[in-house]
Design a protein around this motif. Structure first.
Motif, PDB file in Angstrom:
ATOM      1  N   PRO A 100      -0.134  24.103 -25.842  1.00  0.00           N
ATOM      2  CA  PRO A 100       0.692  23.628 -24.846  1.00  0.00           C
ATOM      3  C   PRO A 100       0.544  21.911 -24.505  1.00  0.00           C
ATOM      4  CG  PRO A 100      -0.293  25.564 -23.807  1.00  0.00           C
ATOM      5  CD  PRO A 100      -0.737  25.196 -25.168  1.00  0.00           C
ATOM      6  N   ALA A 101      -0.755  21.595 -24.449  1.00  0.00           N
ATOM      7  CA  ALA A 101      -0.920  20.054 -24.571  1.00  0.00           C
ATOM      8  C   ALA A 101      -0.318  19.414 -25.719  1.00  0.00           C
ATOM      9  CB  ALA A 101      -2.416  19.855 -24.434  1.00  0.00           C
ATOM     10  N   ILE A 102      -0.152  19.865 -26.770  1.00  0.00           N
ATOM     11  CA  ILE A 102       0.374  19.182 -28.027  1.00  0.00           C
ATOM     12  C   ILE A 102       2.055  19.024 -27.698  1.00  0.00           C
ATOM     13  CG2 ILE A 102       1.037  19.429 -30.594  1.00  0.00           C
ATOM     14  CD1 ILE A 102      -1.625  18.190 -30.270  1.00  0.00           C
ATOM     15  N   ALA A 103       2.511  20.234 -27.203  1.00  0.00           N
ATOM     16  CA  ALA A 103       3.931  20.251 -26.620  1.00  0.00           C
ATOM     17  C   ALA A 103       4.172  19.123 -25.813  1.00  0.00           C
ATOM     18  CB  ALA A 103       4.531  21.525 -26.175  1.00  0.00           C
ATOM     19  N   ALA A 104       3.418  18.911 -24.623  1.00  0.00           N
ATOM     20  CA  ALA A 104       3.421  17.915 -23.576  1.00  0.00           C
ATOM     21  C   ALA A 104       3.322  16.584 -24.343  1.00  0.00           C
ATOM     22  CB  ALA A 104       2.547  18.176 -22.545  1.00  0.00           C
TER      23      ALA A 104
END
Length: 120
Positions: A100-104
């Motif tokens: 999720p952090a990479i998507a953000a």
């Protein structure tokens, strides 16, 4: 011979899983390492090339990419260990903490670049 393998907190527990699953877990580890290198290279490229956007936005996007690239190997290591230990203990596999952090990061960088393009 799990007593000679590192890290002991992973290999010192449970039973040996099917080698195919351990090898797949290693490939996922290496994919995170490649992702890390790509993020860092993208951040460096933004600053090294003459990208026609506002310099402050370009620098911010580059720093976000480089910071994510520095953190991705931590996900690689801890994610590999969590999955390997779960397989050895016949528990359900844990999800990734960093996806999720990479998507953000991708979203933030995209917004920074878009704003930098229109506000140049």
């Amino acid at each position: 011979m799990s007593e000679n393998r590192f890290p002991k907190r992973v290999y010192g527990t449970g039973d040996e899983p099917d080698p195919r699953f351990s090898l797949a877990n290693e490939r996922t580890f290496l994919a995170w390492i490649r992702t890390s290198l790509a993020l860092i290279a993208g951040g460096v490229a933004l600053e090294a090339l003459s990208v026609p956007i506002a310099p402050g936005f370009r620098l911010a996007a580059a720093l976000v990419l480089i910071a994510a690239g520095i953190l991705a190997p931590l996900q690689a290591w801890f994610g590999w260990a969590r999955v390997e230990k779960a397989m050895r203990e016949a528990r359900p596999l844990p999800g990734t903490l960093f996806a999720p952090a990479i998507a953000a990061v991708a979203s933030v960088v995209g917004v920074l670049l878009l704003l930098g393009y229109f506000l140049r």
